[in-house]
Design a protein around this motif. Sequence first.
Motif, PDB file in Angstrom:
ATOM      1  N   ILE A  69       2.909   8.288  -8.674  1.00 42.38           N
ATOM      2  CA  ILE A  69       3.169   7.274  -9.569  1.00 42.38           C
ATOM      3  C   ILE A  69       2.639   5.911  -8.695  1.00 42.38           C
ATOM      4  O   ILE A  69       1.714   5.297  -9.493  1.00 42.38           O
ATOM      5  CB  ILE A  69       4.565   7.003 -10.062  1.00 42.38           C
ATOM      6  N   THR A  70       2.832   5.780  -7.605  1.00 42.45           N
ATOM      7  CA  THR A  70       2.207   4.408  -6.886  1.00 42.45           C
ATOM      8  C   THR A  70       0.861   4.504  -6.758  1.00 42.45           C
ATOM      9  O   THR A  70       0.116   3.605  -6.696  1.00 42.45           O
ATOM     10  CB  THR A  70       2.878   4.296  -5.425  1.00 42.45           C
ATOM     11  N   ARG A  71       0.199   6.022  -6.791  1.00 45.49           N
ATOM     12  CA  ARG A  71      -1.324   6.075  -6.477  1.00 45.49           C
ATOM     13  C   ARG A  71      -1.935   5.723  -8.121  1.00 45.49           C
ATOM     14  O   ARG A  71      -2.847   4.959  -7.955  1.00 45.49           O
ATOM     15  CB  ARG A  71      -1.445   7.391  -6.085  1.00 45.49           C
ATOM     16  N   ALA A  77       6.869  -0.128 -10.610  1.00 39.13           N
ATOM     17  CA  ALA A  77       7.739  -0.297  -9.220  1.00 39.13           C
ATOM     18  C   ALA A  77       8.906   0.989  -9.375  1.00 39.13           C
ATOM     19  O   ALA A  77       9.375   1.203 -10.300  1.00 39.13           O
ATOM     20  CB  ALA A  77       8.541  -1.570  -9.414  1.00 39.13           C
ATOM     21  N   VAL A  78       8.804   1.777  -8.325  1.00 38.47           N
ATOM     22  CA  VAL A  78       9.410   2.859  -8.318  1.00 38.47           C
ATOM     23  C   VAL A  78      10.756   2.528  -7.477  1.00 38.47           C
ATOM     24  O   VAL A  78      10.671   2.074  -6.231  1.00 38.47           O
ATOM     25  CB  VAL A  78       8.944   3.978  -7.483  1.00 38.47           C
ATOM     26  N   LEU A  94      10.341   5.331   1.114  1.00 37.44           N
ATOM     27  CA  LEU A  94       9.752   3.945   1.348  1.00 37.44           C
ATOM     28  C   LEU A  94       7.981   4.177   1.956  1.00 37.44           C
ATOM     29  O   LEU A  94       7.373   3.303   1.306  1.00 37.44           O
ATOM     30  CB  LEU A  94      10.349   3.188   2.502  1.00 37.44           C
ATOM     31  N   ASP A  95       7.995   5.311   2.563  1.00 36.72           N
ATOM     32  CA  ASP A  95       6.343   5.460   2.956  1.00 36.72           C
ATOM     33  C   ASP A  95       5.586   5.796   1.759  1.00 36.72           C
ATOM     34  O   ASP A  95       4.394   5.555   1.779  1.00 36.72           O
ATOM     35  CB  ASP A  95       6.527   6.563   3.917  1.00 36.72           C
ATOM     36  N   GLY A  96       6.349   6.435   0.806  1.00 37.92           N
ATOM     37  CA  GLY A  96       5.721   6.925  -0.501  1.00 37.92           C
ATOM     38  C   GLY A  96       5.343   5.910  -1.346  1.00 37.92           C
ATOM     39  O   GLY A  96       4.744   5.794  -2.622  1.00 37.92           O
ATOM     40  N   GLY A  97       5.966   4.350  -1.170  1.00 40.07           N
ATOM     41  CA  GLY A  97       5.913   3.403  -1.922  1.00 40.07           C
ATOM     42  C   GLY A  97       6.752   2.880  -2.820  1.00 40.07           C
ATOM     43  O   GLY A  97       6.684   2.066  -3.465  1.00 40.07           O
ATOM     44  N   ALA A  98       7.992   3.801  -2.606  1.00 39.85           N
ATOM     45  CA  ALA A  98       9.191   2.916  -3.286  1.00 39.85           C
ATOM     46  C   ALA A  98       9.577   1.791  -2.886  1.00 39.85           C
ATOM     47  O   ALA A  98       9.726   1.446  -1.595  1.00 39.85           O
ATOM     48  CB  ALA A  98      10.370   3.922  -3.010  1.00 39.85           C
ATOM     49  N   ASN A 201       3.632  -1.922   1.656  1.00 35.15           N
ATOM     50  CA  ASN A 201       4.444  -2.471   0.645  1.00 35.15           C
ATOM     51  C   ASN A 201       5.267  -3.179   1.132  1.00 35.15           C
ATOM     52  O   ASN A 201       5.477  -3.787   2.402  1.00 35.15           O
ATOM     53  CB  ASN A 201       5.030  -1.157   0.108  1.00 35.15           C
ATOM     54  N   ARG A 202       6.019  -4.083   0.349  1.00 34.19           N
ATOM     55  CA  ARG A 202       6.956  -4.974   0.505  1.00 34.19           C
ATOM     56  C   ARG A 202       8.387  -4.681   1.350  1.00 34.19           C
ATOM     57  O   ARG A 202       8.812  -5.366   2.356  1.00 34.19           O
ATOM     58  CB  ARG A 202       7.446  -5.648  -0.885  1.00 34.19           C
ATOM     59  N   VAL A 203       8.594  -3.388   1.273  1.00 39.03           N
ATOM     60  CA  VAL A 203       9.835  -2.825   2.132  1.00 39.03           C
ATOM     61  C   VAL A 203       9.493  -2.843   3.607  1.00 39.03           C
ATOM     62  O   VAL A 203      10.261  -3.179   4.215  1.00 39.03           O
ATOM     63  CB  VAL A 203      10.234  -1.459   1.545  1.00 39.03           C
TER      64      VAL A 203
END
Length: 217
Positions: A69-71, A77-78, A94-98, A201-203
Amino acid sequence: MIRVLLADDEAMIRAGVRAILTTDPDITVVAEAGDGREAVELSLAHRPDVALLDIRMPNLDGLAATTEITRVVPGVAVAILTTFSDDAYVARALDGGALGFLLKSGDPRELLAGVHAVAGGGAYLAPRVAARVITSLRSTGLSRASTARARAESLTTRERDVLALLGAGLSNARIARRLGLVEGTVKGHVSAILTRLDLDNRVQAAIVAHEAGLIAD
């Protein structure tokens, strides 16, 4: 209005989560999915503000769906909503973009707060998850902290201010109000921070802010 996609393979769980979300007049559920592949397809079709994904789903699990989804729909936002808080799951999400990691066993107010946070461009970890992340960071010792401080010192003073507030979980809008800036300027600073620190990402940026000691625990 915050538009939410809800994905869980158990219909009763979806109904319960939807009931909690609809208590907030600023949140509406625009689509529901029973597996990860459907979640990706519905994210493309509906372009929600937030996708809430369970981890264990058929066809495509929530972690793989997060990455997809992030791709393909980067504006979504996931946030992961699960019963599994294993550190490995948190790291992979988190690595996946959540931008969020929430627990089904948590207070319903955490769910609403998390949806608002990630919808506004912020990051949100359930309190129990956040405590473990911070403990893990502390256990890595001084070398990691000193590295983070050195990385933060490569930023401008204003960028460090933004990083500190980002680390505290504030959205771009709230950072702008706190620093007396327009939101577009904050977005530019966040983009510059991610680029200069080589973060995805922000995380990840929030973790650097904690490690560097820029914010109070």
